[in-house]
Design an enzyme around this catalytic site. Sequence first.
Site, short mmCIF file in Angstrom:
data_model
loop_
_atom_site.label_atom_id
_atom_site.label_comp_id
_atom_site.label_asym_id
_atom_site.label_seq_id
_atom_site.Cartn_x
_atom_site.Cartn_y
_atom_site.Cartn_z
N HIS A 126 -13.15 -16.14 47.46
CA HIS A 126 -13.32 -17.00 46.39
C HIS A 126 -14.63 -17.14 46.29
O HIS A 126 -15.54 -16.25 46.65
CB HIS A 126 -12.99 -18.69 47.04
N CYS B 129 -6.40 -14.77 47.93
CA CYS B 129 -5.95 -15.54 48.86
C CYS B 129 -4.46 -15.84 48.84
O CYS B 129 -3.67 -14.90 49.03
CB CYS B 129 -6.67 -17.04 48.92
#
Lengths: 484, 274
Positions: free
Chosen positions: B217, B117
């Site tokens: 994630h 990310c």
Amino acid sequence: MDRAGRWQDMSVDGVSREALVALWAGKLAMLVSRSLGRGGTTWPGRLATALEPRLLDRLARVPARGAVVITGTNGKTTTALLLSSIARASGLQVVHNLAGANMSSGIVSAFLENVSWRGQGRGDLAVLEVDEGSLTGVAPAVRPKAVVVTNFFRDQLDRYGEVDGTVRQVRDGVERCGAGTQLVLCADDPLGVSLSEARVPLNGSAPWLYFGLELPAADGASAHLTADGSQCVRCGSPYHYQRLYYSHLGHYACSACGHARPAPAVYAREAQTEADGTTRFELVTPAGSRTCRLKLPGLHNLYNALAAAAGGLALGFEVDRIVEGIESASTPFGRMEPFSVAGRAVVVALVKNPSGFNEIIRTIRSRPGPYHVVFALNDLAADGRDVSWIWDVDFEQLASPGSGELAWAICSGRRAQDMAVRLKYAGVVPERLVVEPAIDRALRRGVRLLPPGQTLFVLPTYTAMLSARRVLALDALPRASAGR
Amino acid sequence: MLFHEQAQAVEGGPPREAAASCRPKLSILSLYPELLNVYGDRGNVLSLVQRARWHGIEPAVTEAGLGTDVDAGQFDLVVLGGGQDRAQRAIAEDLRRYKGPSLAAAIEEGLPVLAVCAAYQLMGHFYRTADGYEIPGLGIFAVWTEAGKGRLIGDIAVQAELPGRRLTLVGFENHGGRTHLGPGARPLGRVLRGHGNNGTDRTEGVVYRSAIGTYLHGSLLPKNPELADWLLQAALDRRYGGSVRLGRLDDRIEARARSVLLRRLLGPPFLRLS
């Protein structure tokens, strides 16, 4: 004629037709919903609001003492319950929304329940638990006397994006409250304190009141797990903590820009946990100090009690009534709520985000092991669709060979397997793990396997908690009545 | 399923570890763990550490935050997670100043890196914020990112193509940035369900040598143990020149969690993919 003003003791001919139609539709919907055996706490409100968009404005004027709003990530339900208890101890009749029905439709429903078919209102004070994301809509309609903000933690990031976004939403809501609203904020939470910079219209007195802890730092508290608020809200540098209670709550100061914890007006000192799990603490307020006994265990509940006490002061209640209210409050459902099933002790503790979960684990570990636990992880909208937050929970504390006291764990719910993976990597050996997605079967298995004299801890997310309570209440009732 | 309350407490579970003296070692560098740790990315380090142990390898984790000068080349594996916007600028500057140069050089000679990310974005050329400001990145990955309208959120499944390995990955994505692959950039994989890099070209992540950038994630590695082992093997190859090979672990719990999610995302036919 000012029709809105007459709502307070509204009669059929004194009210606009639209308002009354909406009111009847909403109340009728509630009856239907109940006769169908559904909780139905939000859709009647949604229906009524669709018919009359200004209904909440009007309903909120019914209670003569106005409204108080409780928002924040953790502890809303418990704080609202304690504050309602304080108001009742002060002789007021309370309008209160049910836990979980904390978006605007649920709040409309709560008011509908307290207004008669002819539009006559019951209740002196509305104590409203409001979802962080719904405050912007609710605040201008309700115009609360006080807004109590419990704290900001990482929670349901899939819904709000990031913690900073949640703070911004609450700040927007606070700025729409209108003149004279008092803000009750946690001094130990830098994200909460950042709300003191919101543009709130003044009405003479200071618009915010802080609560906090004046205790020695907690054992084993660690800030490394959650980065929600460990950087300065003004300049972004890391805070230096003189005392840390849990997550990012504590006595902090920024060495770069000087932003530091404000001194709280309402605080606890000399808190201690009694053998029966209650917390005894000294409550200090500008109106005097008292010894107070809280039935709920854990530091997080001590914060909730302080938030309620400060909220009570902001509303003008006497300190003695505040203590009376806190001491007489019942356990809110699903928050370390005890059940007795087939002669076995079962405790249900809602878990919904890492800091709350860590506090529950700490509370469990304050009792002697071994521990027998049913985890119930759902990923419906009310739980949060994303389950990656379980990787931020310190399960290692339950599973590490040093403590070695987790007898077994049963994983259930829609994401039972994810929970099992998490526990495996926390060090729980697969032999001690059971995966049983169906919550009813998981609970019954847990009760069956529980050795006599031990406690079964049930740790569910929100929707799983509703299922678990239903199952446990069904199983508990016959025994409980037979035993009496 | 049986419960072994006394007998199995210490002995059970993963394979017995060999004597400490002759075990291969593995050093992991976790960058900015206190800032880059939203959405449970901490699970990636937990997974690498535990799996290394179960494989009979002795792991050591070093954490480095803002202001510390570390030589990434001295480590066997580097892990970075996601963070909030507030942290991103401070980290971008710190990376350029302290950790970036050694990281870039070590990646060239095969250092395995997992960047999730925000860290993935910062290892590209730049991140352009909504108000047009460009936060410069390290430029290790030939990608660039710009803030988009609305966040891309939800469960995601990706058909990943790693050097020598084809994997179906599952995870959870939650990002405002849209990442675009520049010329020569090789995506980590193709999006089966979800948004991926930018929600339009069906690509997800990037791979450069043994470094991976991704939006997944979940946490990513515990959910995808084969990817964790791919990173561990790459780290061991770099350190021991191919003399240490990983065996197979009992991943039935992980496999079940994956298949529940894949079935939900893709329906029954997902079986054909794996």
